[in-house]
Every structure is written in C-alpha cells, then in structure tokens.
Design a protein around this motif. Structure first.
Motif, PDB file in Angstrom:
ATOM      1  N   ALA A  37      -5.937  -6.843  -8.247  1.00  0.00           N
ATOM      2  CA  ALA A  37      -5.892  -6.237  -9.576  1.00  0.00           C
ATOM      3  C   ALA A  37      -4.454  -5.861  -9.916  1.00  0.00           C
ATOM      4  O   ALA A  37      -3.677  -5.495  -9.032  1.00  0.00           O
ATOM      5  CB  ALA A  37      -6.774  -4.999  -9.613  1.00  0.00           C
ATOM      6  N   HIS A  38      -4.112  -5.980 -11.193  1.00  0.00           N
ATOM      7  CA  HIS A  38      -2.752  -5.659 -11.635  1.00  0.00           C
ATOM      8  C   HIS A  38      -2.783  -4.791 -12.891  1.00  0.00           C
ATOM      9  O   HIS A  38      -3.210  -5.262 -13.944  1.00  0.00           O
ATOM     10  CB  HIS A  38      -1.978  -6.945 -11.932  1.00  0.00           C
TER      11      HIS A  38
ATOM     12  N   CYS B 133       3.719  -5.458 -13.664  1.00  0.00           N
ATOM     13  CA  CYS B 133       2.647  -4.832 -12.900  1.00  0.00           C
ATOM     14  C   CYS B 133       3.137  -3.479 -12.399  1.00  0.00           C
ATOM     15  O   CYS B 133       4.257  -3.368 -11.895  1.00  0.00           O
ATOM     16  CB  CYS B 133       2.257  -5.711 -11.732  1.00  0.00           C
TER      17      CYS B 133
ATOM     18  N   HIS C 153       4.234  -5.243  -6.085  1.00  0.00           N
ATOM     19  CA  HIS C 153       4.061  -6.474  -6.865  1.00  0.00           C
ATOM     20  C   HIS C 153       5.243  -6.631  -7.822  1.00  0.00           C
ATOM     21  O   HIS C 153       5.785  -7.726  -7.984  1.00  0.00           O
ATOM     22  CB  HIS C 153       2.760  -6.439  -7.659  1.00  0.00           C
TER      23      HIS C 153
ATOM     24  N   MET D  69       6.480  -9.596 -10.084  1.00  0.00           N
ATOM     25  CA  MET D  69       5.547  -9.517 -11.213  1.00  0.00           C
ATOM     26  C   MET D  69       6.164  -8.691 -12.338  1.00  0.00           C
ATOM     27  O   MET D  69       5.736  -7.592 -12.670  1.00  0.00           O
ATOM     28  CB  MET D  69       4.194  -8.956 -10.774  1.00  0.00           C
TER      29      MET D  69
ATOM     30  N   HIS E 105       1.965  -1.912  -9.887  1.00  0.00           N
ATOM     31  CA  HIS E 105       1.929  -1.852  -8.420  1.00  0.00           C
ATOM     32  C   HIS E 105       3.376  -2.070  -8.000  1.00  0.00           C
ATOM     33  O   HIS E 105       3.951  -3.129  -8.256  1.00  0.00           O
ATOM     34  CB  HIS E 105       1.014  -2.962  -7.896  1.00  0.00           C
TER      35      HIS E 105
HETATM   36 CU   LIG Z   1       0.092  -6.209  -9.372  1.00  0.00          CU
END
Ligand SMILES: [Cu+2]
Length: 494
Positions: free
Chosen positions: A422-423, A474, A479, A484, A476
C-alpha cells in the motif's frame, strides 16, 4: 564563505529565481525586532533540537520541534499569517516541510526544491498565509523524520475556539533504536524479507492482478506462482503516541459528559494504523484537516501522513477510555487514555489479541467533503502507476515524466497501484479531491494524502493555483527514499 555572504547569496538566489518573499533568511539579530519594516511583526520561534525520551525503559535521543515554552509544534489561528523563525540547534543540516499547508513553493521545505537545507545554528523566517483551519503537521522531508523530527501543526478556526470541546492532539510514530540509514540498509539488504521469496516485479502479472481485482484481500496468502501482499516493511522497536508507549501512556484528563475533538496525526514513517475509539462512538469530521460530512464509527484507518479529526462525547458517569492505534496487520498497538477525574485506569498490553485491520478504501468511498472543488472539466489528465521491486527494494512512479501543468488549469491525476504494498500518496502545495476510486466516480474527500492499497486505483483532481515544482510521493519514508517520488511542475518553473 562568511555567514553574511551565505545569507546574501541565498537572498539573491531567491530573487533570481523569481521566488516569493515567503522565505526570508535572517540572522538571529533580526529576531530582536530591530530589523527592516517587513520584519516588524514578531515571528513565532520554533527550534529544531535534540530531546531524550524513554522508550521501553531505554533512553533515546530524538529530534524535537519546540517553542520557547517547551511545547512541541505549533498551534495557529486560521486566516492569520504563518510567521515563524525556524532555528536549528542540531549539528546536521535539515529542513522542515509544513504538511497540509499550501505555502509558496520556496517555503515548502523539501531540500533543494528549491530551498537549501538549514545549516546548524541557522535561523530562517517563513511568512505566508496560514489558510483555513485543520489538523496538520510538520516534519523533516529527510530520513531524519524517522528519528521524530516531526510535530503537530494545528490550525484552529474561530468556530473551533468557540466550541465547547476539548482538543486532544495525538501524534503517532514508529520508533527504532536503529537509525533510518541502518533501517534502509537492512531493507535493501534483505532482498527477500518476510515470508517472501520473490520480488514485487514478479508479482505484477495478470494472474495476481485478476486475483486482487476479484476482491480477495490476499492478506497473508501465498498462492503458487505468486507472493502475498506485503504489509509492513519494518518491525519497529515501539509504536508511540505523543512519544509514549502503552506501557506508560499519556493520560488526558477529560470531563464527565464532556466533548472531545481528537486530532490524530499519523506521523509514522512506515506504519499504518486503525484508530479504535473502543466504547465511545466517534464522529469523523475531517480528514487531512479538511471537513467531511460526519461519519460515525469506532474504527478509522489512518495511513502515513494522514490525519483524522474525530469527535467524541463522554458519558455522564465518566470513566477511562483508551483511544488506541492498532498497527496494520499486526498485534502491536499504541494510544492515549482519556480519563475523567478519579477513574480507574487499567493497564493495556502493548500487543492486542488480534491483528490490526488491513487498510482498504471502504471509508474513503464513504467520505463526502464539506467544501468540494467547483465542478469543472479537466484541462489535463495524467495517468501514473506505482511500481515496486521488493527484491531490489526500489519503488517507482511510471508516467511521472511530463507532469507539467499550467497555472489556472484543473488537473486530474489517475493513479494505479501495480505493486503489492500500500502507498499513501501525498501531493505538496495543494489540496486535491478524490473523484474516482477503482474506476467508479465519487465526490470524495478533499485532502492531501490518499491511500492506494495494492492493485487499487484513485483519481485526484486539483486546481493548479500554486506555481512551483511540487512533490507527489509515497509517504512511506523508505519507498520515497528509494524512488517513489514524482514532481508536478508548473510550466516555466524549474
Ligand atoms: Cu509506498
């Protein structure tokens, strides 16, 4: 280079780039208020420093963002100026992003985009309109975010202040005794971390896609020829709510029959939670600081970067009411305790009996904004897909080249998550409206960070009204740090 030269250089640089006056480098001298007329107003002082907190009986040195009175973060009034002198008392360069505000580009706080890092002992002043009210936050847009370089940024409206309602701010975080650099090295080294023996690239085949689209959540499954979705990249040493674990939680005194407005901020770098209001029915009234038509419930998902405003009414007999944050797909939890005077407070185990729910889009689909975007046809539409290769631990955004917009345009961005994680995708400098979920049009929430579970899609709409080169990434941290990250660039900028 002498300090003055450096400051002058920055000023000239800013002017040459045609940037606004939002970001004015000042010396600590100017903070005495004896400077140019433009700096007559007294800024709020916010210092980046070190703090020591206790985590599971061990002391940990973390960052802090404190006001002179020791309070973390900022609380500002809507409609006023954000006027802050940010000083660094740490021994490494840093920069702070005002997550949820829409400052001019040069005040956004992403290193070298365009503003340079703040050097040790440097003070930098920011002035721009705060905007409307909302639960926001501030954090380093660097790996320093992992080490708690994050704090609440609450903007209160006149109505908020008039309301007979106790504000309870909860900043969630995931904590490791390892540094972010060490965590990242481990992630990149553990090519086949967890139960997985194959990379995300191998999981992006049609078989997996069709399986996901059929509605199977895939949690913990390991189908022949494909791997399960991956929930958590990092098992942290602790999960914090306002710097504390459930072994020693914050207890907030509340009044019997009182009303509470929880302002929940998921400041974790790589952990999503579900807020569990337990025996109290909650009323979700805002996401990412933007009002929504109230949604009643006791479980509210919140991914990294996102915020929730939840109203609670306490019973006339009072009592103790844990507000928990359940780690996604795992037994750990954190939280605070609301308690009326004299209430018995029982200890809550750090690990629950079950796993925290997986975050989906059920709630997102139900959200209706208080202030939607004006309905308008898109001038431009972009399609992005989120990709990942767990074997190499690299993440990406396909289609990100050519994300160029013109001021005044209505922009739509379709995003499809083709990876098995999930992002939470965050756009800087704007508030967008969610107008599509998994191919179905919705008049969804206005917000700044939207979650894309594996093999889902959303469409975002926003008005291009804030020129710059704006990150779309993202939330995260690892990530983002491994690719990302995209930029929405206004024509003629950068
Ligand atoms: Cu992500």
């Amino acid at each position: 280079m002498k300090r003055r030269d450096f400051l002058n250089g920055l000023t000239v640089g800013a002017a040459a780039l045609g940037m606004s006056a939002a970001l004015r480098p000042v010396s600590s001298f100017a903070l005495d208020g004896k400077s140019s007329p433009a700096q007559e107003a007294t800024p709020r002082i916010l210092s980046i420093g070190y703090r020591t907190i206790d985590v599971k009986g061990r002391s940990a040195r973390v960052f802090g963002l404190v006001q002179p009175d020791g309070r973390q973060g900022l609380a500002l009034d809507a409609g006023t100026d954000f006027d802050v002198a940010l000083s660094s008392a740490i021994d490494e360069p840093t920069l702070i992003h005002w997550h949820g505000l829409t400052p001019p580009w040069d005040a956004d706080g992403v290193p070298d985009n365009p503003a340079a890092l703040i050097k040790p002992s440097e003070t930098r002043r920011y002035t721009f309109p705060v905007g409307t009210g909302g639960t926001h936050w501030m954090h380093a847009h660097t790996l320093q975010e992992q080490n708690l370089l994050a704090a609440p940024l609450i903007v209160r409206t006149a109505e908020d202040l008039k309301r007979d309602e106790q504000e309870v701010v909860v900043l969630l975080h995931d904590f490791s005794f390892l540094s972010a650099e060490e965590l990242l090295t481990k992630l990149k080294g553990n090519a086949t971390h967890g139960a997985m023996a194959m990379g995300h690239g191998a999981m992006q085949g049609m078989a997996g896609m069709q399986h996901m689209m059929s509605g199977n959540t895939m949690a913990g499954m390991a189908m022949p020829g494909m791997a399960a979705m991956d929930i958590n990249d990092i098992d942290y040493d602790a999960y914090l709510a306002n710097d504390r674990t459930l072994d020693d939680p914050e207890v907030v005194t509340v009044e019997k029959s009182g009303r509470v407005r929880l302002r929940i901020i998921n400041g974790a770098t790589a952990t999503a939670f579900t807020i569990d209001t337990g025996g109290l029915a909650g009323e979700l009234v805002a996401v990412d600081g933007q009002g929504v038509q109230p949604v009643v419930g006791t479980a509210f998902p919140v991914s990294m970067g996102q915020r929730l405003d939840i109203r609670l009414s306490l019973p006339k007999d009072g009592g103790a009411f844990p507000i928990l944050a359940l780690r996604e797909g795992a037994a750990e939890r954190t939280g605070v305790i609301l308690a009326s005077a004299g209430a018995d407070i029982s200890r809550i185990a750090v690990k629950g009996e079950g796993k925290g729910p997986l975050l989906g889009l059920d709630l997102e689909r139900r959200l209706r904004p208080v202030g939607p975007l004006v309905i308008r046809a898109a001038d431009r539409r972009f399609e992005l897909s989120l990709t990942g290769d767990m074997a190499a631990y690299t993440w990406g955004i396909d289609g990100a080249d050519g994300l160029v917009v013109k001021r005044g345009e209505r922009i739509e961005v379709g995003i499809t998550n083709m990876s098995m994680m999930a992002h939470p995708m965050h756009l800087h400098g704007h508030h967008f409206q969610v107008i599509g979920i998994n191919g179905t049009p919705v008049a969804g929430a206005v917000r700044d960070t939207v979650l894309l579970p594996p093999m889902t899609s959303v469409v975002l709409a926003f008005d291009a009204d804030n020129p710059g080169r704006w990150p779309l990434h993202c939330h995260h941290l690892y990530h983002m740090a491994t690719g990302m990250m995209a930029y929405v660039t206004y024509d003629g900028v950068g």
